[in-house]
Design an enzyme around this catalytic site. Structure first.
Site, short mmCIF file in Angstrom:
data_model
loop_
_atom_site.label_atom_id
_atom_site.label_comp_id
_atom_site.label_asym_id
_atom_site.label_seq_id
_atom_site.Cartn_x
_atom_site.Cartn_y
_atom_site.Cartn_z
N HIS A 1 74.44 52.03 5.19
CA HIS A 1 73.15 52.28 4.54
C HIS A 1 72.04 51.98 5.54
O HIS A 1 72.09 50.99 6.27
CB HIS A 1 73.01 51.38 3.32
CG HIS A 1 71.86 51.69 2.43
ND1 HIS A 1 70.55 51.44 2.80
CD2 HIS A 1 71.80 52.24 1.19
CE1 HIS A 1 69.74 51.81 1.83
NE2 HIS A 1 70.47 52.31 0.83
N CYS B 1 70.27 57.54 2.42
CA CYS B 1 69.36 57.02 1.41
C CYS B 1 68.00 57.68 1.61
O CYS B 1 67.29 57.37 2.57
CB CYS B 1 69.24 55.51 1.50
SG CYS B 1 68.12 54.83 0.26
N HIS C 1 72.17 58.20 -1.67
CA HIS C 1 71.28 57.54 -2.61
C HIS C 1 70.04 58.42 -2.74
O HIS C 1 69.29 58.56 -1.78
CB HIS C 1 70.86 56.16 -2.11
CG HIS C 1 71.95 55.14 -2.15
ND1 HIS C 1 71.75 53.83 -1.77
CD2 HIS C 1 73.25 55.23 -2.55
CE1 HIS C 1 72.88 53.16 -1.92
NE2 HIS C 1 73.80 53.98 -2.39
N ASP D 1 69.16 56.69 -7.22
CA ASP D 1 68.83 55.35 -6.76
C ASP D 1 67.76 54.76 -7.67
O ASP D 1 67.47 55.30 -8.74
CB ASP D 1 68.39 55.40 -5.30
CG ASP D 1 68.65 54.10 -4.56
OD1 ASP D 1 69.18 53.16 -5.16
OD2 ASP D 1 68.30 54.03 -3.37
N HIS D 2 67.13 53.70 -7.24
CA HIS D 2 66.21 52.94 -8.07
C HIS D 2 65.39 53.80 -9.04
O HIS D 2 64.83 54.82 -8.64
CB HIS D 2 65.22 52.16 -7.19
CG HIS D 2 65.89 51.28 -6.21
ND1 HIS D 2 65.25 50.81 -5.09
CD2 HIS D 2 67.15 50.78 -6.16
CE1 HIS D 2 66.07 50.05 -4.39
NE2 HIS D 2 67.24 50.02 -5.01
N TYR E 1 67.10 49.12 -11.85
CA TYR E 1 68.43 49.49 -12.32
C TYR E 1 68.53 49.52 -13.85
O TYR E 1 69.56 49.18 -14.43
CB TYR E 1 69.48 48.54 -11.73
CG TYR E 1 69.70 48.81 -10.26
CD1 TYR E 1 70.51 49.86 -9.84
CD2 TYR E 1 69.06 48.05 -9.29
CE1 TYR E 1 70.69 50.13 -8.50
CE2 TYR E 1 69.22 48.31 -7.94
CZ TYR E 1 70.04 49.35 -7.55
OH TYR E 1 70.21 49.63 -6.21
#
Length: 351
Positions: A200, A238, A267, A313-314, A327
């Site tokens: 990552h 990401c 991500h 992702d987030h 999350y």
């Protein structure tokens, strides 16, 4: 594309049944969270995660993450035992059917944000990074609260100062050498086990407090992939970590590394990059909500043969939801549906 979703185990407020109800969901992304970094995971715990996941109708194929002990990153003599433990963990998750392991090589801080509940115009809350707030925290000089969101809370103030001081005495080349040493040990094991290792990028993708950070841009990703030139040595693309810098062309990088067969995990996150390097805010996944063209990124992946794991992702906190920042269920579920819809549209137009 194999749509996946991060799950933090039995203590997660978002349940496997919640996740199973998201249209198109294929795989869970999880890990063993109750074992100290650097120690070997028990087969019983791994088997328990597999059983729960598969009984919920989801695949158990991605681990995020097997953390890398700081002694490995620092190149200490003790790294030999920690690397041996890491290799054993690779073998054990492979026995359970895992195909991909996400990890990072970030010194001290896995990720850094300055606020976890910044209120956006629509009333939702989100994670943000404001450079002026980071500049007010100095781990080596401050006698006050040294923490920012995302930092490892297991460190005492003095321990944090000590480990940051150790890294400050290292150069980026030292960190590169330690990463190469680590990869030369683990990638052959991963190849034997049929596991793709997916590093990552640093989050955010620039140096903080003078710490060496090396997985940051196209040039460094090129160098990383050549350290051990094996198809099992790949990346987690990401979009948010790379996209928070205007210097990174995420669409170009998605196409390039997918064509090389080295994108093993994605991500997908949208960010709004602030002017004059002032930082960034995490936004909804729709392209128009941030600075990234999510459609173009997914199309670049698709058109260059990517067929691996993607997770939203987030997410923001919306509709009054509370819980682990970034999350929650609702916005990540919306993001998953949006990404799935984009992928289906790309597939149809490509025929």
């Amino acid at each position: 594309m194999k749509l996946s979703f991060r799950w933090y185990g039995d203590d997660d407020k978002v349940t496997l049944q919640n996740i199973r109800q998201i249209p198109g969901m294929y795989s869970i992304v999880t890990a063993v969270y109750d074992v100290p970094v650097g120690e070997v995971w028990s087969r019983e715990t791994i088997a328990h995660l597999k059983k729960e996941t598969e009984e919920a109708g989801l695949a158990f194929e991605v681990i995020e993450s097997i953390p890398v002990h700081e002694d490995i990153k620092l190149g200490k003599p003790s790294r030999e035992q920690y690397i041996a433990n890491y290799c054993e963990n690779i073998r054990r998750v492979a026995e359970a059917g895992i195909k991909c392991v996400c990890y990072n090589f970030m010194p001290v801080f896995d990720w850094t944000r300055t606020q976890l509940d910044h209120v956006l115009e629509d009333g939702s809350t989100t994670l943000v990074y404001y450079q002026d707030q980071v500049d007010k925290v100095n781990p080596l000089e401050s006698e006050g609260d040294l923490t920012l969101p995302g930092w490892d809370s297991s460190y005492t103030r003095e321990e944090l100062k000590q480990v940051v001081s150790e890294y400050n005495s290292m150069s980026e080349e030292d960190l590169w050498n330690n990463l190469k040493y680590f990869l030369e040990k683990i990638i052959p094991v991963a190849a034997e086990c049929g596991i793709n290792m997916a590093i990552h990028e640093d989050d955010p993708c620039w140096s903080i407090f003078g710490l060496p950070r090396i997985i940051t841009d196209e040039k460094n990703l090129d160098r990383f992939l050549k350290l051990v030139d094996d198809p099992h040595n790949g990346i987690t693309l990401c979009t948010g970590s790379l996209g928070c810098s205007n210097q990174n062309d995420v669409v170009k990088m998605a196409a390039k590394y997918a064509a090389m067969g080295r994108v093993h995990f994605v991500h997908a996150r949208n960010v709004k990059v602030l002017e004059d390097n002032k930082g960034f805010e995490e936004r909804a996944h729709l392209s128009k909500c941030g600075s990234l063209d999510m459609f173009a990124i997914l199309k670049a992946l698709h058109d260059n043969g990517f067929d691996g794991y993607v997770r939203p992702d987030h997410g923001r906190m919306i509709w009054g939801e509370t819980g682990r920042a970034g999350y929650g269920l609702y916005d990540r579920a919306l993001g998953a549906t949006y990404l799935n819809g984009l992928w289906e549209a790309i597939e149809k137009t490509s025929k």
